[in-house]
Structure formats: C-alpha cells, structure tokens
Design an enzyme around this catalytic site. Structure first.
Site, PDB file in Angstrom:
ATOM      1  CG  LEU A  69      41.067 -72.976  15.560  1.00  0.00           C
ATOM      2  CD1 LEU A  69      41.993 -71.909  16.118  1.00  0.00           C
ATOM      3  CD2 LEU A  69      41.858 -74.186  15.083  1.00  0.00           C
ATOM      4  CG  ASP A  70      34.883 -73.837  20.633  1.00  0.00           C
ATOM      5  OD1 ASP A  70      34.777 -75.054  20.887  1.00  0.00           O
ATOM      6  OD2 ASP A  70      34.377 -72.958  21.351  1.00  0.00           O
ATOM      7  CG  PHE A  71      33.493 -78.152  14.184  1.00  0.00           C
ATOM      8  CD1 PHE A  71      33.766 -77.674  12.912  1.00  0.00           C
ATOM      9  CD2 PHE A  71      32.374 -78.950  14.360  1.00  0.00           C
ATOM     10  CE1 PHE A  71      32.943 -77.992  11.837  1.00  0.00           C
ATOM     11  CE2 PHE A  71      31.543 -79.264  13.300  1.00  0.00           C
ATOM     12  CZ  PHE A  71      31.833 -78.778  12.033  1.00  0.00           C
TER      13      PHE A  71
END
Length: 286
Positions: A69-71
């Site tokens: 989700l935090d790429f």
C-alpha cells in the site's frame, strides 16, 4: 530474494515497553533516486529486473496476491546491486470487495483505472495491478529509458508504455524479464539489428592502449574519463561518432554484469603504448 533477509530475532520485555521484538536483518543501502540516475544503465537495469522478480513474487506468494500500500522508493533498499523491500507493515493480501465495476476504481496522480468486479464480489487483480502501476511511476519510467543503449531504446519505450497500461500488465512483466535477460548478452539479435552502421572509418590497432587523452562523459564508469559499456565494436563506433571530441576508443577485456564490454573513449591518439589485453580503434581523417 526480493525481501530483506532475516538473520534472527528475539523478544525482550522491559518495564517501559513490554513485548519488544528486535530483528537482525541484512544490511542494505537506502534508495536515492537522484544517485541512481547517475549510475550506469546496466546497474539501473539490474534494479528494474529485481523489481520485476519482486512483482512476480507478490502476485503469486504463498499467501495469495500481496499489495504494498505504500509502494515508494523509501520502502526499498539496495543489497548487492539488487532492489529489496524492507518495510512490510503496509502489505495486504485482501482484494477489495465490490458489487459493481464502479467499486473497483483506482486513482493515481496522473491516471485512473476501473477494474472489473468478479462474480465472487472481488476486484480482479487489483493488488497486482496497483503494484505494477506504482513500479511504473516510481521506478521504470525513470530508470529504464534514461541513458539506455540506443539499440535498446525502442524496446524499452515499448516496455515502459506497456507497464503503464493495465491491459498489458502480464505481457509487460514477462517481456522485461525474458527479452532483456542478461544471460547470454542483452538480446543480442535485437541489438545487432538496431545498431546503426557508421560511415566513419577506424583503424584497428591490436594489443594497444592510449593511457592519456581522456575526456569526461556521462554516465561513465570512470570519474576522470569516458568509460562506457557497449555490445560490440559497431556500438562503440556509434558512440564515438556521437561525441565531437572523440577521436579513438579502446576495447578492454572487462565486462559488466550483463556481459557488455567496457570501452575507453579518447579525444586523441598521439601516444599509444603496448597492452596485450586491449584493442585500440583510431578514427581515420581525410
């Protein structure tokens, strides 16, 4: 191979913080995009190739399709020239639920996508496609085309464009992993077809080297000279012709990890010395 290697861990209770978990992992270097853009194309290609392996693993992990989700670059490190994810706190295996296609809307700063809603009430391949598009906008679009060998640029443009198109996401990842495999050499047949024939004539001097007459170019493997990698002599000629100050080049017996040969480009050939491990090409002037 794609994630940080865990060497050990231990639990420790303290009065201030109960149930403290300490982990011991391998050491990696923080990923700085500006520094990466100053490295050689082969090194950046290696990072992209390791990212492709990570994308494949996340899409087919034992837990199912995993999305980060935090790429962002800050979630990755470089270990021995390859990219590894270091923060899995924001990883998720849950595919978004839906009742219609409109529920499967993905919004990005530059582009939006709507995915199909399956009969099971899940957005089809949302985890995989979110990872792929984030890899495209944070990594591929910067690292792949920049300073790439001219013979590979049409192929790289096709790959980068396909990565941003979710309709071709499977084809794109396979294309990058297979067509640009570093073993044997980087797509030798394609490279040979795309290298331009040069009209400039060069005189071949075997077992010879030009110790001086350096000039700086970018990117270079040598900070005081112009040391680049080539597929063959034709590509070296093409590069030398593209630099007005280049009057000669020297083939070394050193190669990069992809098998491309390292070549020194020189601005003159006034002083040539014997060297059994090198071959010098001098531009012939009228």
């Amino acid at each position: 191979l794609c994630c940080f290697q865990l060497y050990g861990y231990c639990y420790q209770d303290s009065n201030d913080i109960p149930d403290t978990l300490t982990t011991i992992t391998e050491l990696g270097s923080p990923l700085e995009m500006i520094q990466l853009l100053q490295t050689s194309w082969e090194d950046r290609f290696r990072i992209c190739l390791s990212l492709v392996r990570l994308l494949h693993y996340l899409a087919h992990s034992p837990l199912g399709s995993v999305t980060l989700l935090d790429f962002r670059p800050r979630q990755f490190v470089i270990v021995d020239g390859e990219l590894k994810v270091t923060d899995l706190d924001d990883a998720s295996v849950e595919e978004s639920s839906c009742t219609s296609n409109s529920d499967c809307f993905m919004e990005f700063p530059a582009r939006n996508f709507t995915l199909p809603c399956s009969v099971e009430g899940r957005c089809q391949s949302m985890n995989e496609k979110r990872n792929l598009y984030n890899a495209y906008r944070f990594f591929f679009t910067y690292l792949l085309p920049h300073s790439a060998p001219s013979s590979l640029r049409p192929l790289l443009d096709k790959i980068v464009n396909a990565t941003g198109n979710h309709n071709k996401h499977v084809i794109c990842t396979q294309y990058l992993a297979l067509e640009l495999s570093p073993s044997p050499s980087v797509n030798s047949e394609f490279t040979q077809k795309c290298v331009k024939s040069a009209n400039t004539q060069y005189r071949r001097v075997p077992e010879a080297f030009i110790p001086d007459e350096n000039y700086r170019c970018w990117p270079s493997y040598h900070h005081k000279g112009c040391l680049l990698s080539v597929f063959d002599v034709n590509e070296a000629i093409e590069i030398c012709d593209s630099y007005s100050q280049c009057k000669a080049f020297v083939l070394t017996n050193q190669t990069t990890w992809t098998g491309r040969q390292l070549v020194f480009f020189k601005m003159a050939s006034n002083h040539i010395v014997p060297d059994p491990d090198k071959i010098t090409y001098v531009k012939v002037t009228d």
